[in-house]
Design an enzyme around this catalytic site. Structure first.
Site, mmCIF file in Angstrom:
data_model
loop_
_atom_site.group_PDB
_atom_site.id
_atom_site.type_symbol
_atom_site.label_atom_id
_atom_site.label_comp_id
_atom_site.label_asym_id
_atom_site.label_seq_id
_atom_site.Cartn_x
_atom_site.Cartn_y
_atom_site.Cartn_z
ATOM 1 N N TYR A 58 31.213 32.114 50.963
ATOM 2 C CA TYR A 58 31.231 33.583 50.942
ATOM 3 C C TYR A 58 32.556 34.063 50.353
ATOM 4 O O TYR A 58 33.617 33.562 50.724
ATOM 5 C CB TYR A 58 31.075 34.156 52.353
ATOM 6 C CG TYR A 58 29.696 34.721 52.577
ATOM 7 C CD1 TYR A 58 29.198 35.712 51.736
ATOM 8 C CD2 TYR A 58 28.888 34.251 53.609
ATOM 9 C CE1 TYR A 58 27.923 36.222 51.917
ATOM 10 C CE2 TYR A 58 27.606 34.763 53.791
ATOM 11 C CZ TYR A 58 27.131 35.751 52.939
ATOM 12 O OH TYR A 58 25.874 36.252 53.111
ATOM 13 N N GLU A 60 33.202 37.824 49.231
ATOM 14 C CA GLU A 60 33.183 39.234 48.847
ATOM 15 C C GLU A 60 34.546 39.659 48.285
ATOM 16 O O GLU A 60 35.587 39.293 48.830
ATOM 17 C CB GLU A 60 32.871 40.133 50.045
ATOM 18 C CG GLU A 60 31.395 40.383 50.232
ATOM 19 C CD GLU A 60 30.815 39.522 51.322
ATOM 20 O OE1 GLU A 60 31.310 38.381 51.484
ATOM 21 O OE2 GLU A 60 29.882 39.986 51.997
ATOM 22 N N ASP A 204 22.281 46.970 26.040
ATOM 23 C CA ASP A 204 21.722 45.917 26.888
ATOM 24 C C ASP A 204 21.355 44.778 25.941
ATOM 25 O O ASP A 204 20.386 44.876 25.185
ATOM 26 C CB ASP A 204 20.492 46.459 27.628
ATOM 27 C CG ASP A 204 19.859 45.407 28.545
ATOM 28 O OD1 ASP A 204 20.088 44.208 28.319
ATOM 29 O OD2 ASP A 204 19.130 45.804 29.470
ATOM 30 N N THR A 230 21.790 39.731 30.707
ATOM 31 C CA THR A 230 21.521 38.561 31.537
ATOM 32 C C THR A 230 22.138 37.374 30.811
ATOM 33 O O THR A 230 22.586 37.487 29.669
ATOM 34 C CB THR A 230 20.005 38.309 31.700
ATOM 35 O OG1 THR A 230 19.424 38.254 30.401
ATOM 36 C CG2 THR A 230 19.356 39.406 32.514
ATOM 37 N N LYS A 233 18.623 33.956 29.293
ATOM 38 C CA LYS A 233 17.679 33.982 28.176
ATOM 39 C C LYS A 233 18.266 33.124 27.045
ATOM 40 O O LYS A 233 18.396 31.929 27.191
ATOM 41 C CB LYS A 233 17.399 35.424 27.752
ATOM 42 C CG LYS A 233 16.758 36.266 28.865
ATOM 43 C CD LYS A 233 16.373 37.636 28.371
ATOM 44 C CE LYS A 233 15.628 38.445 29.411
ATOM 45 N NZ LYS A 233 16.492 39.120 30.371
ATOM 46 N N ARG A 239 20.186 32.050 36.280
ATOM 47 C CA ARG A 239 19.596 33.395 36.388
ATOM 48 C C ARG A 239 20.639 34.341 36.941
ATOM 49 O O ARG A 239 20.981 34.276 38.137
ATOM 50 C CB ARG A 239 18.390 33.377 37.310
ATOM 51 C CG ARG A 239 17.173 32.811 36.656
ATOM 52 C CD ARG A 239 15.934 33.227 37.374
ATOM 53 N NE ARG A 239 15.272 34.324 36.704
ATOM 54 C CZ ARG A 239 14.391 34.164 35.714
ATOM 55 N NH1 ARG A 239 14.094 32.979 35.263
ATOM 56 N NH2 ARG A 239 13.812 35.217 35.165
HETATM 57 N N1 DSN Z 1 11.418 40.208 31.842
HETATM 58 C C1 DSN Z 1 12.249 40.188 30.680
HETATM 59 C C2 DSN Z 1 11.473 39.957 29.439
HETATM 60 O O1 DSN Z 1 10.582 39.130 29.436
HETATM 61 O O2 DSN Z 1 11.762 40.546 28.409
HETATM 62 C C3 DSN Z 1 13.124 41.370 30.581
HETATM 63 O O3 DSN Z 1 13.989 41.396 31.648
#
Ligand code: DSN
Length: 441
Positions: A58, A60, A204, A230, A233, A239
């Site tokens: 932990y 924080e 984004d 994110t 990807k 994640r």
């Molecule tokens: N769920 C994602 C996508 O497939 O584009 C976006 O966050």
């Protein structure tokens, strides 16, 4: 392709039921083409850091300012992730604590806006993300979405129209980002519009971060107040989400004169304690090693290959007479447009999946079908490129896609044939995080 070592040996002993399910998922991913544009394969190093004992801690707060003791080492780990993120993207500030992309975007709203403020973004059916102001999401309920999107005829963004909407509505923030827009995003043009109306410009880049790192897509960092993303990807991380920003707020006097915190500090405070509790330090460690992997010539070659593969796949499908939203692709994804067909996007996505080609049904600009049916199929090249595929393999993929799509009335004969060929083909490649071979570049 031989599998890795003694994988999940403890789970096999303690929870054979779960172990068997994970093994089945590995087998499925080893014998199908992962073409969901937002998916990829994390490396063994990312998986190891993610599954490490850091899950127990932990912490924080932020490095050197924690609410728990015993964080001398994790401070160094988080600082490593922050420094590597800043260096990779050339950003002034980085926050690596968001649990994923949606929480990251939520923090952006909290740092920049007040409830009820106007936000320009692309609705989900136009290719935007839920958090860009879509009506069922917190972002559309707590803030007022001013929609913009691709022209239904061309599938392309129309900057004259975007400027007209911005001047008329005067939003406080403009999102530039998409989950299903195949063309390059011109941040410089968005920045001109945002400057005209005194709006924060926020990118984004969850889908295209790898292309930006590779230098094959325009870079938002010089133009945007904030950049959210994110990491699981195209960057092939765990994640999670992260936020990059400028240190200072160019609209501090106009919109935040009563705050003693600059932009970077407001982002940090929005993440913790505004929205989250303890950061997931195992994930942050995996982010740190992911940023290291991405800051390499091998990754830059990978990112360029992702785009080259998508281009080749698009050309091969166009030459077979298929329609693509936006007329093609500059990115990692393309969207087959079946508006004129009697079968739907969902029909095609399901048929392709049965044949081992895993994509997703998706709205196309000007779609007349409902979101749970659609007229489009979104396909991406990040994961197949991680397997080591190049342009020549894209020709094969296009041929299989065509074989399924042009035989929608006789799938019972076609599907088993293509499924078998796809499985045999996939077994020729080393998959990062699954097979023992080195990560393909
Ligand atoms: N769920 C994602 C996508 O497939 O584009 C976006 O966050």
């Amino acid at each position: 392709m031989s599998d890795c070592c003694d994988r999940h040996a403890h789970l096999r002993e303690t929870d054979p039921q779960l172990y068997a399910l994970i093994e089945r998922q590995i087998e499925a991913e080893s014998t199908t083409l992962k073409m969901i544009a937002s998916e990829n394969y994390a490396s063994f190093s990312v998986l190891e850091a993610s599954g490490s004992i850091l899950t127990n801690k932990y912490c924080e707060g932020y490095p050197q300012a924690r609410y728990y003791e015993g964080n001398e080492i994790v401070d160094q780990i988080e600082q490593l992730a922050i420094d590597r993120a800043k260096s990779l993207f050339g950003a002034e500030h980085a926050n690596v604590q968001p649990y994923s992309g949606s929480p990251a975007n939520q923090a952006v709203y909290r740092a920049l806006l007040e409830p009820g403020d106007k936000v320009m973004g692309m609705p989900v059916p136009a290719g935007g993300h839920l958090t860009h102001g879509w009506k069922v999401n917190f972002s559309g309920r707590d803030y007022r979405q001013i929609p913009y999107g691709p022209d239904p005829e061309t599938g392309l963004l129309d900057f004259g129209e975007i400027r007209r909407i911005a001047r008329q509505e005067r939003p406080k923030m403009i999102w530039v980002g998409a989950t299903a827009y195949p063309r390059a995003l011109q941040y410089d043009r968005f920045a001109e519009i945002a400057a005209e109306v005194d709006a924060y410009l926020v990118a984004d880049i969850a889908h295209i971060n790898g292309l930006i790192v590779a230098g094959v897509h325009p870079d938002p960092v010089p133009y945007c107040d904030v950049v959210s993303s994110t990491i699981h990807k195209m960057l092939r991380g765990p994640r999670a989400g992260f936020i990059l920003s400028k240190e200072e707020d160019r609209f501090q006097q106009k919109y935040h004169s009563s705050s003693k915190f600059n932009l970077a500090k407001r982002i940090d405070r929005a993440v913790f304690p505004g929205l989250q509790g303890g950061p997931h330090m195992n994930t942050i460690a995996a982010m740190a090693t992911c940023f290291k992997e991405a800051d390499s010539d091998a990754f830059r070659r990978y990112g360029a290959q992702v785009a080259a593969n998508a281009r080749r796949l698009a050309e091969a499908l166009l030459s077979r007479g298929y329609q693509l939203a936006g007329g093609g692709t500059d990115t990692h994804l393309l969207i087959l447009d079946f508006r004129a067909a009697e079968y739907t996007g969902k029909d095609v996505a399901q048929a392709l999946a049965r044949a081992g080609i895993i994509g997703n049904f998706n709205m196309v600009p000007g779609d007349h079908r409902k979101p749970f049916v659609t007229s489009g199929v979104r396909l991406g090249t990040p994961a197949v490129t991680s397997m080591g595929m190049r342009e020549a393999e894209m020709e094969k993929l296009a041929a299989w896609i065509d074989e399924v799509c042009s035989n929608m009335g006789s799938l019972e004969q076609i599907v088993p044939k293509v499924r078998g060929e796809v499985a045999e083909f996939c077994r020729q490649f080393a998959i990062p995080g699954i097979h023992a071979a080195k990560t393909a570049d």
